[in-house]
Design an enzyme around this catalytic site. Sequence first.
Site: not given
Ligand code: NAD
Length: 248
Positions: A149, A182
């Site tokens: 990741y 988050v």
């Molecule tokens: P989440 O799982 O709540 O939402 C991610 C969404 O992306 C989901 O609805 C999923 O269906 C969609 N998705 C995944 N693969 C896909 C694909 N191939 N095509 C279309 N849609 C797809 O995740 P989140 O926590 O909201 O994360 C959002 C972004 O933020 C991500 O890139 C994650 O790496 C990044 N991020 C999250 C955190 C955290 O703590 N939540 C921290 C740092 C970075």
Amino acid sequence: MKACIVTGGASGIGLATTRVLLDEGWKVAVCDRDESALCEAARALASANVSWHRVDITNEASVQAMVAQIVTRDGGIAGLVNSAGIGIAKRFFDTSANDMRRMFEINVVGSFIVAKAAAIAMRDAGQRGAIVNLTSTAGQRGNLERSAYGSAKGAVIVLTQVMAVELASIGIRVNAVSPGPVATPLVDAMHTPEMRTRWTALTPQHRYAQPHEIATAIAFLLDDVKAGFITGHVLNVDGGLLGAGLME
Ligand code: NAD
């Protein structure tokens, strides 16, 4: 009314961003591969200014077709938020080559595919635009269990910087937002109770962010008036995590 694509917009940070952008007067095209999450989000938001697209961001032909549809419907694209992503927590020796490929395929190649299609639409319309990619604190520091990741999110930072340099002359700004932990479904699936205790202790604000707190930072970077001279930047929204040195 300007149009913005939000990938991964059916959940977590993407869904919170969709809400903030609607409040700020954007038209939003939500793209996600999860049909049931899309239906649930559509029921919860019920706004005439959102369109819903069931698209997998790793499928280039589907992404290009979606972008063409949005350009026709909304008269162009002014913003893109690349929030679709997946996570994994595995020690280096447990990480397989397939884990690594999956992380790069969605988090890097998928983000690239959507960014390229959106930037072509902006360029061809002679329109200014802004793109925000989601990276992570895990993409900037060594850490436990983040070889796949973290290295994919590190690649997103360099992609952001290269795009910022190459697209500046045609009026497209490209930035990244880098959240710490988050409270979203992704983290619910990835963080064990032990991890939660560790992250909370390591973060100077001693808590996880709410998705809305990341969404407002994304909306700031999309705003040409507030952030017009900001490009190639990585904005940490992490409760002080990366700023911290040794803590008790
Ligand atoms: P989440 O799982 O709540 O939402 C991610 C969404 O992306 C989901 O609805 C999923 O269906 C969609 N998705 C995944 N693969 C896909 C694909 N191939 N095509 C279309 N849609 C797809 O995740 P989140 O926590 O909201 O994360 C959002 C972004 O933020 C991500 O890139 C994650 O790496 C990044 N991020 C999250 C955190 C955290 O703590 N939540 C921290 C740092 C970075």
